[in-house]
Motif scaffolding. Structure first.
Motif, mmCIF file in Angstrom:
data_model
loop_
_atom_site.group_PDB
_atom_site.id
_atom_site.type_symbol
_atom_site.label_atom_id
_atom_site.label_comp_id
_atom_site.label_asym_id
_atom_site.label_seq_id
_atom_site.Cartn_x
_atom_site.Cartn_y
_atom_site.Cartn_z
ATOM 1 N N ASN A 144 -12.281 -6.769 -7.880
ATOM 2 C CA ASN A 144 -12.394 -5.574 -7.037
ATOM 3 C C ASN A 144 -11.810 -5.832 -5.651
ATOM 4 O OD1 ASN A 144 -13.605 -4.118 -9.050
ATOM 5 N ND2 ASN A 144 -15.682 -4.508 -8.337
ATOM 6 N N GLU A 145 -12.054 -6.994 -5.088
ATOM 7 C CA GLU A 145 -11.528 -7.335 -3.766
ATOM 8 C C GLU A 145 -10.003 -7.350 -3.779
ATOM 9 O OE1 GLU A 145 -13.282 -11.048 -2.587
ATOM 10 O OE2 GLU A 145 -15.308 -10.212 -2.594
ATOM 11 N N ILE A 146 -9.404 -7.881 -4.832
ATOM 12 C CA ILE A 146 -7.936 -7.934 -4.928
ATOM 13 C C ILE A 146 -7.359 -6.526 -4.977
ATOM 14 C CG2 ILE A 146 -6.016 -8.600 -6.451
ATOM 15 C CD1 ILE A 146 -7.694 -11.112 -7.164
ATOM 16 N N PHE A 147 -7.965 -5.644 -5.757
ATOM 17 C CA PHE A 147 -7.481 -4.266 -5.822
ATOM 18 C C PHE A 147 -7.596 -3.570 -4.465
ATOM 19 C CE2 PHE A 147 -8.039 -4.528 -10.524
ATOM 20 C CZ PHE A 147 -6.755 -4.138 -10.877
ATOM 21 N N ILE A 148 -8.645 -3.817 -3.747
ATOM 22 C CA ILE A 148 -8.821 -3.208 -2.422
ATOM 23 C C ILE A 148 -7.748 -3.721 -1.465
ATOM 24 C CG2 ILE A 148 -10.337 -3.113 -0.399
ATOM 25 C CD1 ILE A 148 -12.696 -3.031 -2.415
ATOM 26 N N ILE A 149 -7.488 -5.024 -1.480
ATOM 27 C CA ILE A 149 -6.470 -5.613 -0.597
ATOM 28 C C ILE A 149 -5.091 -5.034 -0.927
ATOM 29 C CG2 ILE A 149 -5.248 -7.766 -0.045
ATOM 30 C CD1 ILE A 149 -7.999 -9.180 -0.356
ATOM 31 N N ILE A 150 -4.758 -4.946 -2.200
ATOM 32 C CA ILE A 150 -3.464 -4.378 -2.608
ATOM 33 C C ILE A 150 -3.371 -2.919 -2.180
ATOM 34 C CG2 ILE A 150 -2.071 -3.705 -4.615
ATOM 35 C CD1 ILE A 150 -3.047 -6.294 -5.975
ATOM 36 N N GLY A 151 -4.447 -2.165 -2.367
ATOM 37 C CA GLY A 151 -4.456 -0.754 -1.972
ATOM 38 C C GLY A 151 -4.267 -0.573 -0.482
ATOM 39 N N VAL A 152 -4.966 -1.359 0.324
ATOM 40 C CA VAL A 152 -4.843 -1.258 1.782
ATOM 41 C C VAL A 152 -3.427 -1.646 2.209
ATOM 42 C CG1 VAL A 152 -5.622 -2.277 3.961
ATOM 43 C CG2 VAL A 152 -7.294 -1.574 2.244
ATOM 44 N N THR A 153 -2.873 -2.712 1.609
ATOM 45 C CA THR A 153 -1.512 -3.167 1.949
ATOM 46 C C THR A 153 -0.492 -2.085 1.619
ATOM 47 O OG1 THR A 153 -2.169 -5.446 1.471
ATOM 48 C CG2 THR A 153 0.191 -4.991 1.572
ATOM 49 N N LEU A 154 -0.597 -1.488 0.431
ATOM 50 C CA LEU A 154 0.325 -0.407 0.064
ATOM 51 C C LEU A 154 0.178 0.787 1.006
ATOM 52 C CD1 LEU A 154 0.210 -0.432 -3.840
ATOM 53 C CD2 LEU A 154 2.156 -0.985 -2.379
ATOM 54 N N GLY A 155 -1.037 1.096 1.381
ATOM 55 C CA GLY A 155 -1.271 2.191 2.320
ATOM 56 C C GLY A 155 -0.605 1.935 3.659
ATOM 57 N N LEU A 156 -0.696 0.694 4.168
ATOM 58 C CA LEU A 156 -0.068 0.345 5.449
ATOM 59 C C LEU A 156 1.454 0.399 5.344
ATOM 60 C CD1 LEU A 156 -2.370 -2.573 6.662
ATOM 61 C CD2 LEU A 156 -2.210 -0.259 7.610
ATOM 62 N N VAL A 157 2.018 -0.062 4.208
ATOM 63 C CA VAL A 157 3.475 -0.011 4.007
ATOM 64 C C VAL A 157 3.946 1.432 3.994
ATOM 65 C CG1 VAL A 157 5.328 -0.485 2.348
ATOM 66 C CG2 VAL A 157 3.640 -2.243 2.861
ATOM 67 N N ILE A 158 3.240 2.291 3.300
ATOM 68 C CA ILE A 158 3.612 3.712 3.239
ATOM 69 C C ILE A 158 3.512 4.335 4.627
ATOM 70 C CG2 ILE A 158 2.911 5.967 2.334
ATOM 71 C CD1 ILE A 158 2.148 4.496 -0.277
ATOM 72 N N LEU A 159 2.471 4.010 5.383
ATOM 73 C CA LEU A 159 2.300 4.533 6.741
ATOM 74 C C LEU A 159 3.445 4.069 7.631
ATOM 75 C CD1 LEU A 159 0.517 6.139 8.696
ATOM 76 C CD2 LEU A 159 -0.709 4.023 9.173
ATOM 77 N N ALA A 160 3.831 2.798 7.509
ATOM 78 C CA ALA A 160 4.940 2.269 8.315
ATOM 79 C C ALA A 160 6.244 2.968 7.969
ATOM 80 C CB ALA A 160 5.064 0.767 8.107
ATOM 81 N N LEU A 161 6.472 3.222 6.676
ATOM 82 C CA LEU A 161 7.683 3.933 6.268
ATOM 83 C C LEU A 161 7.706 5.356 6.810
ATOM 84 C CD1 LEU A 161 8.175 2.744 2.572
ATOM 85 C CD2 LEU A 161 9.716 2.351 4.500
ATOM 86 N N LEU A 162 6.571 6.026 6.795
ATOM 87 C CA LEU A 162 6.503 7.392 7.342
ATOM 88 C C LEU A 162 6.791 7.401 8.840
ATOM 89 C CD1 LEU A 162 3.411 8.830 5.405
ATOM 90 C CD2 LEU A 162 5.816 9.457 5.119
#
Length: 171
Positions: A144-162
């Motif tokens: 569960n922790e790994i999925f949360i870390i991956i989700g947060v990282t993807l969210g930050l990458v998408i935010l940076a791209l926007l």
């Protein structure tokens, strides 16, 4: 005395004493035990008394005769075993007056007060039920922790791209 006790819904409690050398079972009225159920053949099987032994013989029935889940053509039926004809189940019981015997229940008994949460927790902690051998295991929180870390990282990458796209459009 031996008897067959029907167990199937709508027939529960109906019995047939086995007091003859041959008891025929089937859908038609000329059988010793008539069972008016479509999955039972017109002359399904016969129950033979050979001394104190009970033998069941299938009479080429359409849906088969089973003892304790095993399809048979002829086999000894022992006290307590389940005899199934088509979709109808019955149990052979010894009816001996004055002798203590097993009590069979046809319905689930309601336990007043139910099961307490502490009893369930105790069982889950190893109070007699081996969860590993039953194929159950405790869920790993690391996954569960790994999925949360991956989700947060993807969210930050998408935010940076926007933000990058928005800054490029303004120029």
């Amino acid at each position: 005395m031996l008897k067959l006790v029907l167990l199937s819904p709508g027939m529960t409690g109906r019995t047939q004493d086995l007091n003859q050398e041959k008891t025929t079972i089937g859908r038609l009225e000329d059988n010793t035990l008539q069972i008016a159920e479509p999955s039972v053949s017109s002359h399904h099987c016969e129950v033979l008394l050979r001394g104190s032994t009970v033998v069941v013989r299938d009479l080429n029935s359409t849906n088969g005769t089973y003892i304790s889940g095993e399809k048979i053509t002829e086999k000894v039926l022992k006290s307590g075993q389940i005899l199934r004809l088509g979709q109808v189940e019955m149990r052979l019981e010894a009816d001996t007056p004055g002798a203590p015997g097993k009590t069979h229940f046809d319905r689930t008994s309601v336990i007043s007060g139910g099961v307490k949460l502490t009893e369930l927790e105790q069982t889950a902690r190893g109070g007699g039920f081996d969860t590993k051998s039953a194929g159950f295991s405790k869920k790993d929180n690391r996954v569960n922790e790994i999925f949360i870390i991956i989700g947060v990282t993807l969210g930050l990458v998408i935010l940076a791209l926007l933000i990058y796209i928005a800054a490029t459009i303004r120029k």
